[in-house]
Design a protein around this motif. Structure first.
Motif, mmCIF file in Angstrom:
data_model
loop_
_atom_site.group_PDB
_atom_site.id
_atom_site.type_symbol
_atom_site.label_atom_id
_atom_site.label_comp_id
_atom_site.label_asym_id
_atom_site.label_seq_id
_atom_site.Cartn_x
_atom_site.Cartn_y
_atom_site.Cartn_z
ATOM 1 N N PHE A 285 0.647 -1.221 0.063
ATOM 2 C CA PHE A 285 0.059 -0.061 -0.242
ATOM 3 C C PHE A 285 0.866 1.363 0.010
ATOM 4 O O PHE A 285 0.357 2.359 0.039
ATOM 5 N N THR A 286 2.072 1.168 -0.228
ATOM 6 C CA THR A 286 3.052 2.134 -0.465
ATOM 7 C C THR A 286 3.471 2.653 -1.885
ATOM 8 O O THR A 286 3.226 1.539 -2.715
ATOM 9 N N SER A 287 4.295 3.674 -2.000
ATOM 10 C CA SER A 287 4.624 3.906 -3.259
ATOM 11 C C SER A 287 5.798 2.762 -3.865
ATOM 12 O O SER A 287 6.098 3.201 -4.917
ATOM 13 N N ASN B 250 5.326 -0.240 -4.188
ATOM 14 C CA ASN B 250 4.681 -1.309 -4.980
ATOM 15 C C ASN B 250 4.918 -1.242 -6.442
ATOM 16 O O ASN B 250 5.120 -0.212 -6.773
ATOM 17 N N VAL C 274 3.003 1.374 -8.916
ATOM 18 C CA VAL C 274 3.241 2.536 -8.426
ATOM 19 C C VAL C 274 4.558 3.162 -8.795
ATOM 20 O O VAL C 274 4.673 4.338 -9.346
ATOM 21 N N ILE D 130 5.172 3.723 -12.582
ATOM 22 C CA ILE D 130 4.589 5.158 -13.069
ATOM 23 C C ILE D 130 5.441 6.214 -12.528
ATOM 24 O O ILE D 130 5.679 7.057 -13.234
ATOM 25 N N ARG D 131 5.731 6.139 -11.315
ATOM 26 C CA ARG D 131 6.589 7.098 -10.909
ATOM 27 C C ARG D 131 8.009 7.134 -11.567
ATOM 28 O O ARG D 131 8.532 7.968 -11.748
ATOM 29 N N GLU E 280 7.714 9.309 -14.602
ATOM 30 C CA GLU E 280 7.453 10.578 -14.075
ATOM 31 C C GLU E 280 8.801 11.145 -13.788
ATOM 32 O O GLU E 280 9.195 11.945 -14.494
ATOM 33 N N PHE F 232 9.071 10.163 3.018
ATOM 34 C CA PHE F 232 9.402 8.846 2.592
ATOM 35 C C PHE F 232 10.359 9.417 0.990
ATOM 36 O O PHE F 232 9.951 10.128 0.321
ATOM 37 N N THR G 99 11.396 6.965 -2.444
ATOM 38 C CA THR G 99 11.337 6.003 -3.166
ATOM 39 C C THR G 99 12.485 5.629 -4.203
ATOM 40 O O THR G 99 12.778 6.699 -4.713
ATOM 41 N N LEU H 5 11.469 1.407 -0.513
ATOM 42 C CA LEU H 5 11.106 2.680 0.515
ATOM 43 C C LEU H 5 12.250 3.221 1.466
ATOM 44 O O LEU H 5 12.717 2.287 2.146
#
Lengths: 267, 164
Positions: free
Chosen positions: A40-42, A44, A47, A50-51, A54, A127, A129, A163
């Motif tokens: 459930f955090t960035s 995974n 996510v 996609i990050r 970006e 945090f 990532t 993370l």
């Protein structure tokens, strides 16, 4: 029986609401209390993918700044190199023991380059990532550094992302010492400016002044000793008056960090 | 289909653009709740609550705030239906979609203000542990609320202008 079913039928949306809220609260408290909610955090994989796109798109915008930092770094290294050459010339063939040890120590570390794909600095618990994970050899509790100083400690890893709990997180405690005198304390951050942190538990009899260098102590497995953290901006007393709590200017600007290195361990 | 696309667009706007805005270090627009605001009157309440919950979970994944957005989105979705029924005239169409066009400016503004207000209050109440000082939290909540409301209404009037 029928009455019960009727009641459930009439209140189905309320029950759904209560159920979903319960799930949300479980997520909330689970994340705050123990390390098991990676999904459930960035960090995974969806996510972080996609990050990653970006970050790639945005990194072009920052190439200018990155270049400038690299150039500055180059100049500093050049200066260091010439100074070291000078010293080497002066010294005999056998350089002093500490210098040799220091060089060996830095040489003996295995580092892994990683890119920052998610970052925050405005919250109480921030945090970072990064785009390296367990498949690249990253494990929880490993230290993360950048060219200018300490960044944080890896908290959770997935296949290709991790993370990191940076210095700018209330849960981050990094054992540090004063260069030269060797008095140690732990580094922590209490909100506010992302460039300012505090060093706790420095004994009253320690002699410190503005501008003293702070480095990692090596008392934890995450960081070897002697990695630069920052400099003392102001010496002040802790709230209970039992020790000093100097204010530290961090040498790594976490608001701008894009490329970092994970310390994998000894060679 | 149109509804799914709308949900994805609002989500993308929140996690890819708005999450990075921190005006004066405080105000962050939280417009993910717009997908609740735009829920048609006749949509099944359980379906719309589930959509809101899942959208909240996705927003939390990107912002590293597990549970906070999900809880706030579910609450907003829970109150959306009764609020809309209360705001609409008695003889309204059953499948009405809330907008400036269908509700008129005063009642739509009130509807939007209440929805955003409830969402922001819930969101920041759950984020309470991530702030050091309570004044920071209040300033952050109020400024984010004001910014979100201005953005949501300007966005809405743009849509309205296109329709005319």
């Amino acid at each position: 029986m029928r009455v019960i079913f009727d009641w459930i039928d009439r209140n189905l949306h309320t029950l759904t609401f209560v159920l979903l809220e319960c799930v949300s609260f479980v997520l909330l408290f689970q994340f705050n209390s123990y390390h098991g909610s990676l999904w459930f955090t960035s960090a995974n994989s969806v996510v972080s993918t996609i990050r990653g796109w970006e970050a790639e798109a945005i990194s072009y915008v920052h190439l200018g700044t990155e270049n400038r930092i690299l150039t500055e770094r180059n100049v500093i290294l050049q200066m260091q190199l010439s100074r070291l050459r000078e010293q080497l010339k002066e010294a005999t063939r056998d350089s002093s023991l500490t210098e040799r040890l220091m060089a060996e120590r830095l040489d003996s570390l295995r580092m892994l380059d990683a890119r920052v794909i998610g970052n925050s600095i405005t919250k109480r618990d921030n945090f970072i990532t990064i785009d390296r994970g367990s498949r690249d050899g990253v494990r929880p509790e490993m230290g993360v550094v950048t060219g200018t100083g300490v960044v944080g400690i890896v908290s959770q890893v997935s296949g290709h992302s991790a993370l990191v709990i940076p210095v700018l997180n209330s849960k981050c405690r990094i054992s540090c010492r004063l260069r030269g005198s060797g008095y140690f304390g732990y580094l922590h951050w209490d909100g506010g400016s992302p460039l300012i942190a505090l060093l706790n538990d420095i004994p009253r009899h320690a002699v410190l002044k503005k501008g003293d260098a702070v480095e990692t102590s090596g008392y934890s497995s995450s960081f070897p000793e002697g990695i630069f953290v920052g400099r003392i901006l102001q010496v002040r007393n802790s709230s209970d008056g039992q020790s000093y709590e100097p204010v530290i200017v961090l040498s790594a600007d976490l608001a701008k960090v894009r490329n970092v290195s994970v310390i994998l361990g000894k060679r | 289909m149109g509804r799914i696309r709308q949900v994805l667009l609002v989500l993308a706007l929140q996690v890819l653009v708005l999450d990075y805005i921190h005006l004066w270090g405080y105000a962050t627009p939280l417009l993910g709740v717009l997908l609740v605001v735009y829920t048609p009157l006749d949509e099944n309440r359980i379906v719309s609550m589930s959509i809101s919950f899942l959208a909240g979970v996705v927003m939390d994944m990107f912002a590293n705030t597990p549970g906070v957005g999900a809880a706030a989105m579910t609450l907003a979705s829970f109150i959306q239906h009764p609020l809309l029924v209360m705001m609409l005239p008695k003889d309204s169409d059953e499948g009405i979609v809330p907008s400036l066009h269908t509700m008129g400016t005063p009642s739509y503004f009130a509807y939007m203000a209440i929805m955003l207000g409830v969402y922001h209050a819930a969101y920041f109440a759950l984020e309470v542990f991530s702030f050091v000082r309570i004044t920071d939290l209040l300033v952050s909540m109020c400024s984010s609320y004001a910014l979100s409301l201005v953005l949501a209404m300007s966005f809405e009037s743009l849509r309205f202008m296109k329709k005319c």
